[in-house]
Design an enzyme around this catalytic site. Structure first.
Site, PDB file in Angstrom:
ATOM      1  N   ASP A  27       0.863  -1.194   0.000  1.00 30.66           N
ATOM      2  CA  ASP A  27       0.000   0.000   0.000  1.00 30.66           C
ATOM      3  C   ASP A  27       0.891   1.233   0.000  1.00 30.66           C
ATOM      4  O   ASP A  27       2.070   1.155   0.355  1.00 30.66           O
ATOM      5  CB  ASP A  27      -0.920   0.020   1.229  1.00 30.66           C
ATOM      6  CG  ASP A  27      -1.852   1.234   1.220  1.00 30.66           C
ATOM      7  OD1 ASP A  27      -2.435   1.526   0.164  1.00 30.66           O
ATOM      8  OD2 ASP A  27      -1.977   1.907   2.259  1.00 30.66           O
ATOM      9  N   SER A  28       0.289   2.370  -0.363  1.00 31.81           N
ATOM     10  CA  SER A  28       1.031   3.627  -0.320  1.00 31.81           C
ATOM     11  C   SER A  28       1.475   3.946   1.109  1.00 31.81           C
ATOM     12  O   SER A  28       2.449   4.655   1.298  1.00 31.81           O
ATOM     13  CB  SER A  28       0.149   4.764  -0.842  1.00 31.81           C
ATOM     14  OG  SER A  28      -0.996   4.887  -0.026  1.00 31.81           O
ATOM     15  N   TYR A  59      -0.913   8.635  -2.426  1.00 28.77           N
ATOM     16  CA  TYR A  59      -0.846   8.462  -3.871  1.00 28.77           C
ATOM     17  C   TYR A  59      -2.058   9.100  -4.563  1.00 28.77           C
ATOM     18  O   TYR A  59      -2.004   9.386  -5.759  1.00 28.77           O
ATOM     19  CB  TYR A  59      -0.892   6.962  -4.229  1.00 28.77           C
ATOM     20  CG  TYR A  59       0.418   6.209  -4.119  1.00 28.77           C
ATOM     21  CD1 TYR A  59       1.535   6.725  -3.471  1.00 28.77           C
ATOM     22  CD2 TYR A  59       0.517   4.940  -4.683  1.00 28.77           C
ATOM     23  CE1 TYR A  59       2.708   5.982  -3.388  1.00 28.77           C
ATOM     24  CE2 TYR A  59       1.698   4.202  -4.605  1.00 28.77           C
ATOM     25  CZ  TYR A  59       2.790   4.732  -3.955  1.00 28.77           C
ATOM     26  OH  TYR A  59       3.944   3.998  -3.884  1.00 28.77           O
ATOM     27  N   GLY A  60      -3.143   9.237  -3.785  1.00 26.51           N
ATOM     28  CA  GLY A  60      -4.478   9.505  -4.329  1.00 26.51           C
ATOM     29  C   GLY A  60      -4.604  10.568  -5.392  1.00 26.51           C
ATOM     30  O   GLY A  60      -5.399  10.434  -6.315  1.00 26.51           O
ATOM     31  N   CYS A  90      -4.285  -1.504  -2.131  1.00 30.36           N
ATOM     32  CA  CYS A  90      -4.431  -0.066  -2.363  1.00 30.36           C
ATOM     33  C   CYS A  90      -5.335   0.081  -3.579  1.00 30.36           C
ATOM     34  O   CYS A  90      -5.017  -0.443  -4.658  1.00 30.36           O
ATOM     35  CB  CYS A  90      -3.049   0.523  -2.646  1.00 30.36           C
ATOM     36  SG  CYS A  90      -3.086   2.261  -3.110  1.00 30.36           S
ATOM     37  N   ASN A  91      -6.455   0.753  -3.392  1.00 28.92           N
ATOM     38  CA  ASN A  91      -7.399   0.904  -4.507  1.00 28.92           C
ATOM     39  C   ASN A  91      -6.825   1.787  -5.604  1.00 28.92           C
ATOM     40  O   ASN A  91      -7.050   1.550  -6.788  1.00 28.92           O
ATOM     41  CB  ASN A  91      -8.700   1.527  -3.997  1.00 28.92           C
ATOM     42  CG  ASN A  91      -9.467   0.569  -3.127  1.00 28.92           C
ATOM     43  OD1 ASN A  91     -10.303  -0.179  -3.596  1.00 28.92           O
ATOM     44  ND2 ASN A  91      -9.169   0.564  -1.832  1.00 28.92           N
ATOM     45  N   THR A  92      -6.091   2.820  -5.188  1.00 25.73           N
ATOM     46  CA  THR A  92      -5.548   3.748  -6.171  1.00 25.73           C
ATOM     47  C   THR A  92      -4.571   3.012  -7.092  1.00 25.73           C
ATOM     48  O   THR A  92      -4.627   3.148  -8.315  1.00 25.73           O
ATOM     49  CB  THR A  92      -4.835   4.916  -5.443  1.00 25.73           C
ATOM     50  OG1 THR A  92      -5.705   5.382  -4.408  1.00 25.73           O
ATOM     51  CG2 THR A  92      -4.512   6.040  -6.374  1.00 25.73           C
ATOM     52  N   GLU A 175      -2.567   9.002   7.737  1.00 19.73           N
ATOM     53  CA  GLU A 175      -1.097   8.971   7.666  1.00 19.73           C
ATOM     54  C   GLU A 175      -0.470   9.826   8.763  1.00 19.73           C
ATOM     55  O   GLU A 175       0.636   9.557   9.210  1.00 19.73           O
ATOM     56  CB  GLU A 175      -0.612   9.446   6.287  1.00 19.73           C
ATOM     57  CG  GLU A 175      -0.832   8.445   5.168  1.00 19.73           C
ATOM     58  CD  GLU A 175      -0.016   7.150   5.302  1.00 19.73           C
ATOM     59  OE1 GLU A 175       1.205   7.215   5.528  1.00 19.73           O
ATOM     60  OE2 GLU A 175      -0.621   6.066   5.180  1.00 19.73           O
ATOM     61  N   CYS A 209     -11.100   2.788  -0.252  1.00 18.41           N
ATOM     62  CA  CYS A 209      -9.703   3.144   0.028  1.00 18.41           C
ATOM     63  C   CYS A 209      -9.350   2.403   1.299  1.00 18.41           C
ATOM     64  O   CYS A 209     -10.098   2.443   2.284  1.00 18.41           O
ATOM     65  CB  CYS A 209      -9.553   4.647   0.222  1.00 18.41           C
ATOM     66  SG  CYS A 209      -7.917   5.106   0.831  1.00 18.41           S
ATOM     67  N   THR A 210      -8.222   1.718   1.272  1.00 18.02           N
ATOM     68  CA  THR A 210      -7.901   0.838   2.401  1.00 18.02           C
ATOM     69  C   THR A 210      -7.534   1.610   3.671  1.00 18.02           C
ATOM     70  O   THR A 210      -7.454   1.022   4.747  1.00 18.02           O
ATOM     71  CB  THR A 210      -6.759  -0.126   2.023  1.00 18.02           C
ATOM     72  OG1 THR A 210      -5.630   0.638   1.563  1.00 18.02           O
ATOM     73  CG2 THR A 210      -7.206  -1.070   0.922  1.00 18.02           C
ATOM     74  N   HIS A 211      -7.321   2.912   3.551  1.00 18.81           N
ATOM     75  CA  HIS A 211      -7.082   3.720   4.750  1.00 18.81           C
ATOM     76  C   HIS A 211      -8.380   3.981   5.528  1.00 18.81           C
ATOM     77  O   HIS A 211      -8.337   4.233   6.731  1.00 18.81           O
ATOM     78  CB  HIS A 211      -6.505   5.091   4.371  1.00 18.81           C
ATOM     79  CG  HIS A 211      -5.041   5.097   4.060  1.00 18.81           C
ATOM     80  ND1 HIS A 211      -4.513   4.489   2.948  1.00 18.81           N
ATOM     81  CD2 HIS A 211      -3.988   5.663   4.722  1.00 18.81           C
ATOM     82  CE1 HIS A 211      -3.192   4.681   2.923  1.00 18.81           C
ATOM     83  NE2 HIS A 211      -2.859   5.394   3.995  1.00 18.81           N
TER      84      HIS A 211
HETATM   85  N1  DGL Z   1      -4.937   3.269   0.650  1.00 14.95           N
HETATM   86  C1  DGL Z   1      -4.910   3.599  -0.699  1.00 14.95           C
HETATM   87  C2  DGL Z   1      -6.165   3.280  -1.440  1.00 14.95           C
HETATM   88  O1  DGL Z   1      -6.796   2.290  -1.112  1.00 14.95           O
HETATM   89  C3  DGL Z   1      -4.228   4.855  -1.145  1.00 14.95           C
HETATM   90  C4  DGL Z   1      -4.433   6.101  -0.443  1.00 14.95           C
HETATM   91  C5  DGL Z   1      -3.491   7.183  -0.954  1.00 14.95           C
HETATM   92  O2  DGL Z   1      -2.290   6.976  -0.887  1.00 14.95           O
HETATM   93  O3  DGL Z   1      -3.994   8.216  -1.392  1.00 14.95           O
HETATM   94  O4  DGL Z   1      -6.537   3.942  -2.375  1.00 14.95           O
END
Ligand code: DGL
Length: 290
Positions: A27-28, A59-60, A90-92, A175, A209-211
């Site tokens: 993941d990011s 990363y978004g 990470c979805n992104t 984060e 988003c996994t966050h």
């Molecule tokens: N956790 C990530 C996701 O599922 C990325 C979040 C990010 O870095 O913006 O998209």
């Protein structure tokens, strides 16, 4: 453990002895830990390497090129560390880089290795959950702009209405360890109210988003009763178990000592402190340069 992996795409990968390969989770930043936790709960026997690119998160809002480049570097690093299979938790990255890596890079890197994402398992699980056939997606700008969820949902359930809203402040809250602070309420309330205003018939809300599961207390607080909140971890874990059952040739490559190793591009001290809280166990990471 070699913590300076060679990420040059032309360097051959070290071969892996059957029974010695690990599963990489990328993941990011910290978000993928929500997926790792569920995977380890369901499949505790395997050996995992978690890689968080915390130094370059979020990363978004990055462009396709940057997300693809960062993700490929992470995948190559995990391959160098002996992973036969990498989950983009990470979805992104799944939305922007997975297909290119699978179709363009894997055949030359090593066609026997696998990279999987989190969008497909989520979409497969979520379709049958909605009664109103109105689904809401909360995700990063990158994931929303990619249209991946809408596309995949419509492949399986063409009559579903999908409303998406980006939540650019949510990942930085996680984060920076502010996910439980009173200040986070403002940003969570604003986005939940925003998406429900766009489509009041939504009865199922994907946390794409996994966050976001780390903001769950606040998300529950502001979501109207009767709207189901769908985090992805358990679906991704179940999909991985099925995948390994369908691919015994991959399963026999994997080592089974029940360990988990952590890598971060940030300083280990910072990563360990946060990850220990998120994982509810002692985390001791190594720093890695991508
Ligand atoms: N956790 C990530 C996701 O599922 C990325 C979040 C990010 O870095 O913006 O998209």
């Amino acid at each position: 453990m070699n913590n300076t992996p060679n990420t040059n795409p032309h360097t051959p990968l070290p071969s892996i002895t059957p029974g010695q390969a690990r599963i990489g989770i990328f993941d990011s930043g910290y978000g993928g830990l929500t997926i790792l936790r569920q995977i380890r709960q369901l499949l505790p026997q395997y050996d995992y390497i978690y890689l968080g690119d915390n130094a370059r998160a979020p990363y978004g809002s990055h462009s396709f090129d940057i997300i693809y480049r960062y993700t490929l570097q992470a995948v190559q690093a995990l391959f160098q560390q002996g992973c036969q299979l990498v989950i983009l938790a990470c979805n992104t990255a799944s939305a922007k880089a997975l297909r290119t890596i699978q179709q363009r890079d894997l055949p030359t890197l090593d066609p026997t290795r696998r990279v999987l994402g989190v969008i497909r398992p989520t979409v497969e699980a979520v379709g049958p959950l909605t009664h109103t056939h109105h689904i809401g997606l909360l995700a990063t700008q990158g994931t929303v702009n990619s249209g991946s969820y809408t596309l995949e949902l419509h492949k399986l359930c063409p009559d579903i209405t999908v409303t998406s809203l980006a939540c650019p402040m949510w990942v930085p809250l996680v984060e920076n360890f502010e996910y439980d602070s009173p200040g986070a309420d403002y940003f969570v309330k604003k986005r939940i109210e925003g998406i429900m205003r766009l489509d009041p018939d939504i009865d199922t809300l994907i946390l794409g988003c996994t966050h976001y599961p780390l903001l769950m207390n606040k998300i529950v607080k502001y979501t109207p009763p009767g709207v189901r909140i769908v985090p992805q971890g358990e679906y991704v874990a179940a999909a991985l178990r099925q995948y390994l059952m369908r691919h015994p040739e991959l399963n026999t490559m994997l080592s089974q000592r029940g360990t988990c190793h952590y890598l971060s591009t940030e300083s280990p001290d910072k990563f360990n402190q946060s990850a220990t809280m998120f994982m509810h166990e002692n985390v001791s990471a190594e720093q890695i340069e991508l």
